[in-house]
Design a protein around this motif. Structure first.
Motif, PDB file in Angstrom:
ATOM      1  N   THR A 284       0.847  -1.188   0.000  1.00 37.17           N
ATOM      2  CA  THR A 284       0.000   0.000   0.000  1.00 37.17           C
ATOM      3  C   THR A 284       0.884   1.239   0.000  1.00 37.17           C
ATOM      4  O   THR A 284       2.022   1.221   0.468  1.00 37.17           O
ATOM      5  CB  THR A 284      -0.914   0.049   1.239  1.00 37.17           C
ATOM      6  OG1 THR A 284      -0.103   0.092   2.432  1.00 37.17           O
ATOM      7  CG2 THR A 284      -1.830  -1.165   1.299  1.00 37.17           C
TER       8      THR A 284
ATOM      9  N   GLU B 112      -0.009   0.927  -6.117  1.00 34.45           N
ATOM     10  CA  GLU B 112      -0.911   1.972  -6.609  1.00 34.45           C
ATOM     11  C   GLU B 112      -0.675   3.285  -5.860  1.00 34.45           C
ATOM     12  O   GLU B 112      -0.631   3.313  -4.618  1.00 34.45           O
ATOM     13  CB  GLU B 112      -2.362   1.534  -6.446  1.00 34.45           C
ATOM     14  CG  GLU B 112      -3.359   2.551  -6.986  1.00 34.45           C
ATOM     15  CD  GLU B 112      -4.794   2.093  -6.826  1.00 34.45           C
ATOM     16  OE1 GLU B 112      -5.711   2.880  -7.149  1.00 34.45           O
ATOM     17  OE2 GLU B 112      -5.000   0.943  -6.365  1.00 34.45           O
TER      18      GLU B 112
ATOM     19  N   PRO C   2      -2.161   6.854  -4.934  1.00 36.61           N
ATOM     20  CA  PRO C   2      -3.451   7.547  -4.918  1.00 36.61           C
ATOM     21  C   PRO C   2      -3.340   8.954  -5.502  1.00 36.61           C
ATOM     22  O   PRO C   2      -2.268   9.568  -5.477  1.00 36.61           O
ATOM     23  CB  PRO C   2      -3.801   7.589  -3.421  1.00 36.61           C
ATOM     24  CG  PRO C   2      -2.468   7.580  -2.738  1.00 36.61           C
ATOM     25  CD  PRO C   2      -1.583   6.719  -3.586  1.00 36.61           C
ATOM     26  N   ASP C   3      -4.444   9.438  -6.019  1.00 33.97           N
ATOM     27  CA  ASP C   3      -4.503  10.820  -6.494  1.00 33.97           C
ATOM     28  C   ASP C   3      -4.540  11.728  -5.268  1.00 33.97           C
ATOM     29  O   ASP C   3      -5.420  11.610  -4.422  1.00 33.97           O
ATOM     30  CB  ASP C   3      -5.758  11.022  -7.352  1.00 33.97           C
ATOM     31  CG  ASP C   3      -5.780  12.384  -8.030  1.00 33.97           C
ATOM     32  OD1 ASP C   3      -5.202  13.340  -7.473  1.00 33.97           O
ATOM     33  OD2 ASP C   3      -6.362  12.496  -9.126  1.00 33.97           O
TER      34      ASP C   3
ATOM     35  N   ASP D 147      -7.801  13.497  -4.357  1.00 34.51           N
ATOM     36  CA  ASP D 147      -8.984  12.744  -3.920  1.00 34.51           C
ATOM     37  C   ASP D 147      -9.097  12.767  -2.398  1.00 34.51           C
ATOM     38  O   ASP D 147      -8.114  12.980  -1.676  1.00 34.51           O
ATOM     39  CB  ASP D 147      -8.894  11.294  -4.393  1.00 34.51           C
ATOM     40  CG  ASP D 147      -9.069  11.173  -5.898  1.00 34.51           C
ATOM     41  OD1 ASP D 147      -9.528  12.153  -6.524  1.00 34.51           O
ATOM     42  OD2 ASP D 147      -8.721  10.109  -6.442  1.00 34.51           O
TER      43      ASP D 147
ATOM     44  N   HIS E 148      -9.249  11.224   1.219  1.00 33.39           N
ATOM     45  CA  HIS E 148      -8.504  10.099   1.774  1.00 33.39           C
ATOM     46  C   HIS E 148      -9.439   9.039   2.356  1.00 33.39           C
ATOM     47  O   HIS E 148     -10.406   9.355   3.057  1.00 33.39           O
ATOM     48  CB  HIS E 148      -7.555  10.592   2.881  1.00 33.39           C
ATOM     49  CG  HIS E 148      -6.839   9.488   3.584  1.00 33.39           C
ATOM     50  ND1 HIS E 148      -5.891   8.707   2.964  1.00 33.39           N
ATOM     51  CD2 HIS E 148      -6.942   9.015   4.859  1.00 33.39           C
ATOM     52  CE1 HIS E 148      -5.418   7.823   3.818  1.00 33.39           C
ATOM     53  NE2 HIS E 148      -6.045   7.986   4.972  1.00 33.39           N
TER      54      HIS E 148
ATOM     55  N   GLN F 155      -7.355   3.967   6.395  1.00 33.83           N
ATOM     56  CA  GLN F 155      -6.783   2.625   6.304  1.00 33.83           C
ATOM     57  C   GLN F 155      -7.477   1.665   7.267  1.00 33.83           C
ATOM     58  O   GLN F 155      -7.655   1.955   8.448  1.00 33.83           O
ATOM     59  CB  GLN F 155      -5.294   2.676   6.631  1.00 33.83           C
ATOM     60  CG  GLN F 155      -4.565   1.364   6.525  1.00 33.83           C
ATOM     61  CD  GLN F 155      -4.441   0.901   5.091  1.00 33.83           C
ATOM     62  OE1 GLN F 155      -4.342   1.719   4.190  1.00 33.83           O
ATOM     63  NE2 GLN F 155      -4.467  -0.397   4.871  1.00 33.83           N
TER      64      GLN F 155
ATOM     65  N   LYS G 167     -14.605   1.509   2.933  1.00 38.25           N
ATOM     66  CA  LYS G 167     -14.376   2.555   1.943  1.00 38.25           C
ATOM     67  C   LYS G 167     -15.505   3.571   1.912  1.00 38.25           C
ATOM     68  O   LYS G 167     -15.374   4.643   1.324  1.00 38.25           O
ATOM     69  CB  LYS G 167     -14.186   1.927   0.561  1.00 38.25           C
ATOM     70  CG  LYS G 167     -12.895   1.123   0.443  1.00 38.25           C
ATOM     71  CD  LYS G 167     -12.646   0.658  -0.978  1.00 38.25           C
ATOM     72  CE  LYS G 167     -11.317  -0.073  -1.062  1.00 38.25           C
ATOM     73  NZ  LYS G 167     -11.015  -0.517  -2.458  1.00 38.25           N
TER      74      LYS G 167
ATOM     75  N   ASN H 152      -6.011  13.403   0.125  1.00 36.36           N
ATOM     76  CA  ASN H 152      -4.832  12.577   0.386  1.00 36.36           C
ATOM     77  C   ASN H 152      -3.599  13.443   0.667  1.00 36.36           C
ATOM     78  O   ASN H 152      -2.803  13.116   1.533  1.00 36.36           O
ATOM     79  CB  ASN H 152      -4.554  11.658  -0.812  1.00 36.36           C
ATOM     80  CG  ASN H 152      -5.513  10.485  -0.880  1.00 36.36           C
ATOM     81  OD1 ASN H 152      -5.816   9.861   0.136  1.00 36.36           O
ATOM     82  ND2 ASN H 152      -6.008  10.191  -2.078  1.00 36.36           N
TER      83      ASN H 152
END
Length: 481
Positions: A199, A269, A271-272, A275, A277, A280, A284, A292
């Motif tokens: 992650t 991956e 993240p943008d 976007d 956050h 964790q 979702k 983020n």
């Protein structure tokens, strides 16, 4: 002062309240006809009832004697600083938890360790083939993945560095265990670690903690040396604080670039950053109200660095630093190369019971005369420390010419003991007072700890002398050979 430091370090009490500890120490002092008002140094462990600023033992004693300065082991304070950051930040606690699981899973058997070595060798060969590594003597040696020690955070820096370098072999081994492991708990743990490590959050925290511990690593190594140079240690402390501040102000973009490159290399991956956050380990659907970028920059990056700097400032107060700098400036090593009159005078000002305004002025004049005098006296060449300086002042009768300086030297002899001796005494007590000796008396414990701790002194005493002394203590049935 030196003898009383050892006595106070070895005093053993069953009631751990600050007031009871104070009463026990004062009782010990009265046994030797010593008054508490003459205490000039304190050294205990880092427990809150000992070092607390309001009701701690050090505060209670300083209420009676303001010159009884408390010096805690610098190396231990640094470890406590890092522990405090880890224990008070949820993300660091999550990160360290998965690091521990990874090390336990991979190191759980010799077969897994061998498999990890094979994967590591394959990764190095592939990097050499692609030209990502250079060949040469001493390069590309096998790296260990040992479990870091809880009290030696320099070992965490090494672990995080090795994890960064060997990330691909680690993922490969976890994947094998998660798929083909013999035991269900191992497969579950390996799969959990595999999901966590791959992650962006884990990669970010890995690089951030490696960065923070890298800044403090030189300081950590210097403070753990038995013959630590206080001037160098204080300089490294100042440097570490400055580097942490510079990193906070200017290091975000560089860290983010390194983490992003790492994620691209290992197919993680990214993240943008614009976007919202996702928390964790949560659903979702539970999306936080920050982006983020805000989360990683403010809630993690700034937060951890601020906590680190705040803890360093709290655990390394200005008074302790000035005291130890003054001691270092009195050090006669290399013909008094560290001599600094202003820092020595500042140290003296921290003892108002011993140096009033007239005493400070007199000391200032003595220091000017002393440094010129000893530079021309070969008897003061090749001295190795404050203890040697004290003995030489007595032997040459110069203590009569420089009484204020000699008083300051005696005060200085107390403080260096406080930085490490008491910590080693507590460690010795844990070794000596085991489960088999848990009913040992206080007197016998003190005698045993002194014998263990002063091993250099007792090595000079022959076994025959000990037997002779024991035989003559009282009449015995048999004769010892």
């Amino acid at each position: 002062g030196f003898v009383m430091e050892r006595l106070l370090g070895l005093v053993h009490v069953t009631d751990t309240s600050s007031l009871s500890l104070k009463e026990n120490i004062y009782s010990l002092l009265s046994q030797y006809s010593l008054t508490p008002s003459r205490i000039r140094g304190q050294g205990y462990d880092g427990a809150s009832n000992m070092r607390g600023h309001i009701n701690g033992l050090r505060a209670l004693i300083m209420q009676d004697c303001p010159s009884a300065h408390y010096i805690h082991c610098f190396a231990h304070q640094l470890q406590l600083t890092l522990v405090a950051v880890a224990n008070h930040h949820d993300d660091i606690e999550w990160f360290l938890g998965w690091v521990g699981v990874t090390l336990n899973v991979i190191g759980g058997s010799y077969k897994r360790r061998d498999e990890f070595r094979e994967k590591q060798t394959e990764a190095v060969e592939e990097a050499l083939r692609l030209g990502e590594l250079q060949t040469g003597r001493g390069l590309n040696q096998e790296l260990g993945l040992g479990r870091p020690g809880d009290t030696r955070w320099g070992s965490h820096y090494k672990t995080f560095t090795n994890m960064t370098i060997m990330f691909a072999p680690i993922i490969d081994v976890l994947d094998v265990i998660a798929t083909h492991g013999n035991h269900s708990p191992d497969r579950v743990s390996a799969q959990g670690a595999l999901d966590a490590l791959q992650t962006f959050e884990f990669a970010f925290l890995l690089h951030l903690m490696k960065l923070v511990l890298g800044i403090t690593n030189a300081l950590s190594q210097a403070l753990q040396r038995r013959d630590q140079d206080i001037v160098n240690a204080i300089s490294l402390l100042t440097t570490a604080k400055r580097q942490l501040q510079i990193t906070r102000d200017q290091g975000w973009d560089d860290l983010l670039d390194k983490v992003s490159s790492f994620c691209v290399k290992h197919d993680i991956e990214i993240p943008d950053m614009d976007d919202l956050h996702v928390i964790q380990g949560k659903s979702k659907r539970r999306v936080s109200k920050v982006t983020n970028e805000h989360y990683y920059r403010v809630d993690v990056f700034y937060s951890i660095l601020d906590m680190q700097m705040q803890e360093l400032n709290s655990r390394f107060p200005e008074a302790s630093t000035e005291l130890l700098l003054g001691v270092a400036c009195l050090n006669p090593v290399d013909s008094f190369s560290n001599f600094d009159k202003e820092k020595i005078l500042r140290m003296a000002q921290l003892y108002p019971d011993d140096f009033d305004e007239l005493g400070i002025e007199t000391l200032s004049c003595e220091l000017d005369t002393f440094i010129v005098n000893v530079h021309d006296d070969e008897r003061f060449f090749d001295l190795r420390g404050i203890g040697d300086l004290s003995r030489k002042l007595l032997q040459t009768k110069k203590y009569l010419s420089f009484p204020r300086l000699y008083l300051l030297v005696k005060l200085a002899l107390i403080l260096p003991v406080s930085t490490s001796t008491v910590e080693r005494v507590f460690s010795a007590m844990k070794i000596i007072k085991t489960n088999l000796r848990n009913r040992i008396s206080d007197e016998f414990l003190n005698d045993t700890v002194i014998t263990y701790f002063e091993d250099d002194l007792f090595e000079s005493i022959s076994t025959d002398d000990i037997l002779h002394r024991f035989q003559n203590m009282r009449s015995r049935r048999g004769q010892l050979d």
